[in-house]
Scaffold this active site. Structure first.
Site, mmCIF file in Angstrom:
data_model
loop_
_atom_site.group_PDB
_atom_site.id
_atom_site.type_symbol
_atom_site.label_atom_id
_atom_site.label_comp_id
_atom_site.label_asym_id
_atom_site.label_seq_id
_atom_site.Cartn_x
_atom_site.Cartn_y
_atom_site.Cartn_z
ATOM 1 N N HIS A 59 0.852 -1.203 0.000
ATOM 2 C CA HIS A 59 0.000 0.000 0.000
ATOM 3 C C HIS A 59 0.883 1.247 0.000
ATOM 4 O O HIS A 59 1.246 1.764 1.053
ATOM 5 C CB HIS A 59 -0.909 -0.010 1.240
ATOM 6 C CG HIS A 59 -1.944 1.075 1.244
ATOM 7 N ND1 HIS A 59 -3.180 0.916 1.818
ATOM 8 C CD2 HIS A 59 -1.934 2.336 0.755
ATOM 9 C CE1 HIS A 59 -3.877 2.037 1.697
ATOM 10 N NE2 HIS A 59 -3.127 2.922 1.053
ATOM 11 N N PHE A 62 2.863 6.495 -5.085
ATOM 12 C CA PHE A 62 4.045 7.075 -5.727
ATOM 13 C C PHE A 62 3.688 8.295 -6.585
ATOM 14 O O PHE A 62 4.557 8.911 -7.184
ATOM 15 C CB PHE A 62 4.808 6.021 -6.544
ATOM 16 C CG PHE A 62 5.685 5.104 -5.708
ATOM 17 C CD1 PHE A 62 5.756 5.245 -4.325
ATOM 18 C CD2 PHE A 62 6.453 4.100 -6.299
ATOM 19 C CE1 PHE A 62 6.565 4.414 -3.541
ATOM 20 C CE2 PHE A 62 7.273 3.274 -5.533
ATOM 21 C CZ PHE A 62 7.321 3.426 -4.169
ATOM 22 N N ASN A 93 -4.727 5.948 -7.137
ATOM 23 C CA ASN A 93 -5.257 7.325 -7.132
ATOM 24 C C ASN A 93 -4.256 8.342 -7.684
ATOM 25 O O ASN A 93 -3.969 9.358 -7.070
ATOM 26 C CB ASN A 93 -5.739 7.730 -5.730
ATOM 27 C CG ASN A 93 -4.627 7.777 -4.687
ATOM 28 O OD1 ASN A 93 -3.567 7.198 -4.871
ATOM 29 N ND2 ASN A 93 -4.868 8.469 -3.585
ATOM 30 N N HIS A 230 -5.770 -0.035 5.891
ATOM 31 C CA HIS A 230 -5.387 0.787 7.052
ATOM 32 C C HIS A 230 -6.447 0.838 8.142
ATOM 33 O O HIS A 230 -7.037 1.877 8.419
ATOM 34 C CB HIS A 230 -4.955 2.192 6.632
ATOM 35 C CG HIS A 230 -5.694 2.817 5.466
ATOM 36 N ND1 HIS A 230 -7.058 2.771 5.329
ATOM 37 C CD2 HIS A 230 -5.247 3.542 4.405
ATOM 38 C CE1 HIS A 230 -7.418 3.415 4.227
ATOM 39 N NE2 HIS A 230 -6.330 3.885 3.653
ATOM 40 N N ASP A 303 1.060 2.768 3.799
ATOM 41 C CA ASP A 303 0.201 3.817 3.227
ATOM 42 C C ASP A 303 1.063 5.047 2.924
ATOM 43 O O ASP A 303 0.630 6.181 3.155
ATOM 44 C CB ASP A 303 -0.964 4.152 4.158
ATOM 45 C CG ASP A 303 -1.951 5.120 3.537
ATOM 46 O OD1 ASP A 303 -1.898 5.327 2.310
ATOM 47 O OD2 ASP A 303 -2.768 5.687 4.282
HETATM 48 N N1 LIG Z 1 -4.153 7.941 3.752
HETATM 49 C C1 LIG Z 1 -4.265 9.187 3.394
HETATM 50 O O1 LIG Z 1 -4.535 10.017 4.266
HETATM 51 N N2 LIG Z 1 -4.072 9.585 2.136
HETATM 52 C C2 LIG Z 1 -3.839 8.760 0.992
HETATM 53 C C3 LIG Z 1 -5.051 8.056 0.538
HETATM 54 C C4 LIG Z 1 -5.340 6.797 1.317
HETATM 55 O O2 LIG Z 1 -4.518 5.874 1.399
HETATM 56 O O3 LIG Z 1 -6.422 6.690 1.855
HETATM 57 C C5 LIG Z 1 -3.268 9.627 -0.123
HETATM 58 O O4 LIG Z 1 -3.311 9.223 -1.283
HETATM 59 O O5 LIG Z 1 -2.725 10.681 0.201
#
Ligand SMILES: NC(=O)N[C@@H](CC(=O)O)C(=O)O
Length: 420
Positions: A59, A62, A93, A230, A303
């Site tokens: 997860h 980049f 995303n 997460h 993440d």
């Molecule tokens: N976790 C986050 O707070 N942000 C992530 C998106 C995600 O993983 O939910 C992002 O792309 O910045």
């Protein structure tokens, strides 16, 4: 040839924990044993260090294509290598979204130039809009690692049901960001004591719980391999535990920030502690650790969410959510889980390499003959201070922290990709 001498091999696949030598020839491990020698090999003295399979982070963001001022595939991979990771799975995303084969191929091709294994997950819905399903067959055929609308919850149950059925038929993982906007007044901070103090709307844990409950039952109904991304709420951990008992093929991720920090971090670190879903209370943190202990939560992921300094300098309500995570993950796992005795080092390595690899249908890394030479070498109790980042971003609440687990080498496909 590369000869790693006298390292403590910790292999979550074979469960071997023993001081041994590892001989690498080309891209693969030639031999693992005692008193190995090879006349022309470069020697790494790993006495006192752990030699484990390269870490796997399923997860990461980049930001490439589209937001390369935050990170790009090359800097993201450099951050990964510095953090001991040899394999990552990027989220979809980006701009444009990875909802089509062309964008997927762009990441795959650029990823091949990094020295580590960069895989890419595809979106579930076109443009992450939650309305129209992507062509999952075509994206699977083109080598997508899995499917996710990470960052955005899927509110359309009918669409998600169809996507889960397709994921089941393809035998591919489907991963879900669980935050129902109905229960999110303002994102990134837990709704509770601290949000009240700051007069900030906050995000209730109910936002996660209602969606986790729905999706665990959809996982049970469809038989799809589903991952709760997460996880942040104690109740959600309990729901996943129950769904697993019922027979759902459901898995869950925990991030280092969710098992290290609580909502109080927002007072100290401001926007650097703003993330979706938010870090919550000590009870939530402890229940996440219990989930890791009994296997309810089987994946540790970062993440890794890089953002620019300018973006994070905005007020709490306007700054983007997320923190850079690849370079501090191993250290935080050791600090928060292994040092206090919650997990053994072997369990931590399973959560950081074997389990994520297996869930994403890869052959898990192992320190054994003929396995790919993807390894991390680190001093378990050797401390280092978090200062400079290989990532373009430094949006981390852990800057300045002293962490255990100094990484000496990351080796991928037999090549040293990071050394300190
Ligand atoms: N976790 C986050 O707070 N942000 C992530 C998106 C995600 O993983 O939910 C992002 O792309 O910045």
């Amino acid at each position: 040839m590369l000869l790693i001498k006298n390292g403590r091999v910790v292999d979550p696949v074979t469960c071997v924990d023993e001081v041994m030598d590892v001989l690498i020839d080309g891209t693969h491990i030639e031999e693992v044993g005692h008193n190995l020698s090879a006349a022309d090999a470069e020697v790494i003295d790993a006495a006192g260090l752990v030699v484990a399979p390269g870490l796997v982070d399923t997860h990461v963001h980049f930001r490439d294509p589209g937001q390369t001022y935050k990170e790009d595939i090359l800097t993201g991979a450099a951050a990964a290598a510095k953090g001991g990771f040899t394999t990552v799975v990027c989220m979809a995303n980006t701009k444009p979204t990875v909802d089509n084969v062309e964008t997927l191929k762009y990441v795959q091709e650029k990823g091949e130039k990094t020295g580590i294994h960069v895989l890419q997950a595809a979106a579930i819905s076109k443009g992450l809009k939650g309305q129209e399903m992507v062509d999952m067959d075509a994206l699977a055929e083109a080598g997508a690692a899995g499917f996710t609308d990470d960052g955005i919850p899927i509110m359309d149950e009918k669409l998600l049901l169809a996507a889960m059925e397709k994921a089941r038929d393809l035998d591919m993982p489907i991963s879900l960001h669980e935050e129902d906007p109905l229960f999110v007044k303002q994102a990134g901070v837990n709704q509770g004591r601290i949000s009240e103090q700051l007069n900030y709307g906050g995000a209730s844990r109910t936002a996660e719980d209602v969606m986790v409950a729905r999706d665990c039952m959809l996982a049970l109904h469809t038989g799809a391999p589903v991952c709760i991304q997460h996880i942040s709420s104690a109740n959600s951990v309990e729901i996943v535990r129950m769904a697993k008992k019922m027979g759902a093929d459901v898995h869950a991720e925990a991030t280092p920030h969710h098992f290290t920090l609580t909502e109080d971090a927002v007072l100290k670190y401001g926007t650097l502690a703003r993330m979706n879903p938010p870090v919550r209370t000590e009870n939530d943190r402890l229940k996440i650790i219990e989930g890791l202990q009994d296997g309810t939560i089987d994946l540790i992921v970062t993440d890794h969410a890089p953002h620019s300094a300018e973006e994070k300098a905005k007020p709490l309500a306007e700054a983007p959510s997320g923190i850079t995570g690849l370079e501090t993950s191993l250290g935080l796992g050791l600090l928060s889980l292994v040092e206090p005795g919650h997990l053994t080092l072997m369990q931590l390595m399973a959560c950081m390499s074997k389990n994520p690899a297996e869930f994403y249908r890869m052959i898990p890394g192992s320190v054994t003959q003929d396995a790919p030479a993807d390894l991390v070498i680190f001093g378990e109790k050797e401390h280092w201070t978090v200062d400079h980042f290989a990532s373009k971003a430094s949006n981390s609440p852990f800057k300045g922290w002293e962490l255990p687990g100094k990484i000496h080498y990351t080796i991928c496909a037999g090549k040293i990709v990071y050394q300190d």
